[in-house]
Motif scaffolding. Structure first.
Motif, PDB file in Angstrom:
ATOM      1  N   THR A 124       6.571   6.038  -0.681  1.00 22.03           N
ATOM      2  CA  THR A 124       7.083   5.466   0.201  1.00 22.03           C
ATOM      3  C   THR A 124       8.440   5.208   0.322  1.00 22.03           C
ATOM      4  O   THR A 124       9.352   4.923   0.888  1.00 22.03           O
ATOM      5  CB  THR A 124       6.183   4.269  -0.063  1.00 22.03           C
ATOM      6  OG1 THR A 124       4.687   3.914   0.196  1.00 22.03           O
ATOM      7  CG2 THR A 124       6.951   2.829   0.847  1.00 22.03           C
ATOM      8  N   LYS A 128      10.185   6.874   3.244  1.00 17.84           N
ATOM      9  CA  LYS A 128      10.408   5.605   4.255  1.00 17.84           C
ATOM     10  C   LYS A 128      11.030   4.460   3.520  1.00 17.84           C
ATOM     11  O   LYS A 128      10.734   3.499   3.259  1.00 17.84           O
ATOM     12  CB  LYS A 128       8.113   4.748   4.726  1.00 17.84           C
ATOM     13  CG  LYS A 128       7.862   5.381   5.528  1.00 17.84           C
ATOM     14  CD  LYS A 128       6.426   5.554   6.103  1.00 17.84           C
ATOM     15  CE  LYS A 128       5.529   5.774   6.295  1.00 17.84           C
ATOM     16  NZ  LYS A 128       4.578   5.113   6.967  1.00 17.84           N
ATOM     17  N   LEU A 130      13.653   2.975   4.499  1.00 16.66           N
ATOM     18  CA  LEU A 130      14.058   1.849   5.133  1.00 16.66           C
ATOM     19  C   LEU A 130      13.104   0.479   5.092  1.00 16.66           C
ATOM     20  O   LEU A 130      13.653  -0.086   5.721  1.00 16.66           O
ATOM     21  CB  LEU A 130      14.423   1.992   6.886  1.00 16.66           C
ATOM     22  CG  LEU A 130      15.514   3.411   6.436  1.00 16.66           C
ATOM     23  CD1 LEU A 130      15.845   3.637   8.521  1.00 16.66           C
ATOM     24  CD2 LEU A 130      17.124   2.414   6.346  1.00 16.66           C
ATOM     25  N   ARG A 131      12.416   1.229   5.029  1.00 14.55           N
ATOM     26  CA  ARG A 131      11.060  -0.185   5.376  1.00 14.55           C
ATOM     27  C   ARG A 131      10.203  -0.213   3.689  1.00 14.55           C
ATOM     28  O   ARG A 131       9.251  -0.772   3.430  1.00 14.55           O
ATOM     29  CB  ARG A 131       9.693   0.201   5.990  1.00 14.55           C
ATOM     30  CG  ARG A 131      10.429   0.678   7.370  1.00 14.55           C
ATOM     31  CD  ARG A 131       9.206   1.039   8.544  1.00 14.55           C
ATOM     32  NE  ARG A 131       7.973  -0.361   8.644  1.00 14.55           N
ATOM     33  CZ  ARG A 131       6.494   0.890   8.658  1.00 14.55           C
ATOM     34  NH1 ARG A 131       6.403   2.026   8.806  1.00 14.55           N
ATOM     35  NH2 ARG A 131       5.648  -1.160   8.502  1.00 14.55           N
ATOM     36  N   TYR A 132      11.046   0.619   2.353  1.00 15.60           N
ATOM     37  CA  TYR A 132      10.482   0.728   1.700  1.00 15.60           C
ATOM     38  C   TYR A 132      10.399  -1.039   0.904  1.00 15.60           C
ATOM     39  O   TYR A 132       8.885  -1.326   1.048  1.00 15.60           O
ATOM     40  CB  TYR A 132      11.383   0.778   0.414  1.00 15.60           C
ATOM     41  CG  TYR A 132      10.801   1.268  -1.085  1.00 15.60           C
ATOM     42  CD1 TYR A 132       9.887   1.747  -1.714  1.00 15.60           C
ATOM     43  CD2 TYR A 132      11.339   0.207  -2.089  1.00 15.60           C
ATOM     44  CE1 TYR A 132       9.507   2.305  -2.383  1.00 15.60           C
ATOM     45  CE2 TYR A 132      10.822   0.307  -2.995  1.00 15.60           C
ATOM     46  CZ  TYR A 132       9.811   1.653  -3.688  1.00 15.60           C
ATOM     47  OH  TYR A 132       8.992   1.361  -5.108  1.00 15.60           O
ATOM     48  N   ILE A 134       9.063  -3.519   2.508  1.00 15.08           N
ATOM     49  CA  ILE A 134       9.044  -4.150   3.446  1.00 15.08           C
ATOM     50  C   ILE A 134       7.394  -4.447   3.028  1.00 15.08           C
ATOM     51  O   ILE A 134       6.168  -4.519   2.905  1.00 15.08           O
ATOM     52  CB  ILE A 134       9.006  -4.029   5.042  1.00 15.08           C
ATOM     53  CG1 ILE A 134      10.291  -4.817   5.078  1.00 15.08           C
ATOM     54  CG2 ILE A 134       8.230  -4.889   6.005  1.00 15.08           C
ATOM     55  CD1 ILE A 134      10.775  -4.431   6.694  1.00 15.08           C
ATOM     56  N   ILE A 135       7.292  -2.823   2.755  1.00 10.90           N
ATOM     57  CA  ILE A 135       5.935  -1.831   2.634  1.00 10.90           C
ATOM     58  C   ILE A 135       5.724  -2.650   1.472  1.00 10.90           C
ATOM     59  O   ILE A 135       4.195  -3.383   1.221  1.00 10.90           O
ATOM     60  CB  ILE A 135       5.822  -0.527   3.161  1.00 10.90           C
ATOM     61  CG1 ILE A 135       5.957  -0.538   4.139  1.00 10.90           C
ATOM     62  CG2 ILE A 135       4.065  -0.138   2.491  1.00 10.90           C
ATOM     63  CD1 ILE A 135       6.182   0.765   4.523  1.00 10.90           C
ATOM     64  N   HIS A 137       5.606  -4.800  -0.837  1.00  7.10           N
ATOM     65  CA  HIS A 137       6.287  -6.298  -1.301  1.00  7.10           C
ATOM     66  C   HIS A 137       4.915  -6.351  -2.836  1.00  7.10           C
ATOM     67  O   HIS A 137       3.852  -5.375  -2.840  1.00  7.10           O
ATOM     68  CB  HIS A 137       5.597  -7.024  -0.128  1.00  7.10           C
ATOM     69  CG  HIS A 137       4.035  -7.024   0.344  1.00  7.10           C
ATOM     70  ND1 HIS A 137       3.044  -7.622  -0.026  1.00  7.10           N
ATOM     71  CD2 HIS A 137       3.717  -6.303   1.241  1.00  7.10           C
ATOM     72  CE1 HIS A 137       2.191  -7.244   0.874  1.00  7.10           C
ATOM     73  NE2 HIS A 137       2.054  -6.191   2.095  1.00  7.10           N
TER      74      HIS A 137
END
Length: 331
Positions: A124, A128, A130-132, A134-135, A137
């Motif tokens: 992740t 990913k 940019l979304r690390y 968020i994912i 959490h």
């Protein structure tokens, strides 16, 4: 006639390395040193990760769990081994053997899944970025860790009773230094094909399942790293993933060899030394492997300095785009 439940009444004799008395004295020294280093190293990682606010990230949260797991895993067997190496008494009670087997199976299964969780975290973070945040959490991190511990507990609840209740017809000499499942199955006085088949199926699920997820995660990671234009970004990606891959190789290499073979095909002497390596050396090396990243821990410990070039569509992306249509995103 000998009763089949003699082991429950008198316990077991862990033969261990008793066939080589001179080796026992040497092993006592080395095992004691390695055990102390393992305790200190993993405790230091736990304390540093918890006390330093900058390390309150998913990566170090999982690393803290791995260090705690290694502490429990080593302590479940090494103190008993030290006691046996230090004197002629090699006995262990039936209850003590059952507890040791329960912990070894549970903690081993937990580590298999936890290493897969750590691989997903690296996937992740790199694939990913940019979304690390968020994912990964905190709620998801706790759920993933709970699943890992739950799988280990389930493995123990299923396999421990099956192994301990096998009739042994008075046989109590275990050709191992701990109450390990294959060694206990071998001294049973009944046909154990069904039990060995069950062990193999569970091994495929608990060992090869997470290993497959790890390999898939690192396949995507390798593609992402090779596509980076920045040599610095590639180097830092290999650094942060290399430590985890080293731990995975050490742990899974031994586990696959010990549990994924037919019941009588593996050498008992090789099994003892591999189990010792897995129970002592691997937990000791984990802090060393991750501590080699001290420079990253002090300065580049997170992804805030990784260089990625991300191709974005200027028409749909709300951020500033350079003239060549490429946005330099500094993680």
């Amino acid at each position: 006639m000998e009763r089949s439940n003699d082991s429950a009444e008198y316990g077991f004799i862990l033969l261990g390395f008793s066939d080589c008395p001179k080796l026992e004295h040497t092993l006592l020294v080395f095992v004691l040193i390695f055990y102390l280093v393992t305790l200190v190293g993993n405790i230091v990682i736990i304390l540093v990760s918890r006390l330093d606010p900058c390390l309150h990230t998913p990566m170090y949260f999982f690393l803290t769990n791995l260090s705690f797991l290694d502490l429990c895993f080593t302590t479940s067997s090494i103190p008993q081994l030290l006691f046996n190496l230090g004197g002629p008494d090699k006995t262990i009670s039936y209850t003590g053997c059952a507890i040791q087997l329960f912990m070894v199976l549970g903690l081993g299964g937990t580590e298999c899944v936890l290493l897969a969780v750590m691989a997903y975290d690296r996937f992740t973070a790199i694939c990913k970025p940019l979304r690390y945040s968020i994912i990964m959490h905190p709620q998801l991190c706790w759920k993933l860790v709970s699943v890992a511990w739950g799988v280990g507990l389930l493995n123990s609840l299923v396999m421990s009773p099956v192994t301990m209740t096998l009739p042994r017809c008075g046989r109590c000499e275990v050709k191992h230094f701990l109450c390990e499942m294959p060694a206990l199955i071998k001294i049973a006085c009944v046909d154990t094909v069904a039990v060995e088949s069950t062990v193999f199926i569970l091994s495929v699920m608990i060992v090869l399942g997470p290993l497959a997820l790890i390999l898939v995660s690192y396949s995507y990671i390798a593609l992402a790293v090779l596509s980076m234009r920045s040599a610095t970004g590639r180097r830092k990606a290999f650094t942060t993933c290399g430590s985890h891959l080293t731990v995975v190789s050490l742990f899974y290499g031994n586990i696959v060899y010990m549990y994924m073979q037919p019941g009588q095909s593996s050498s008992q002497d090789q099994g003892k030394f591999l189990t010792l390596f897995c129970n002592l050396v691997t937990p000791m090396l984990n802090p060393v492997v991750y501590t080699l990243r001290n420079k990253d821990v002090k300065g580049d410990r997170d992804f805030s300095k990784w260089n990625f070039r991300i191709h974005l569509n200027p028409a749909t992306c709300p951020v500033n785009i350079s003239r060549d249509g490429v946005w330099e995103y500094i993680l």
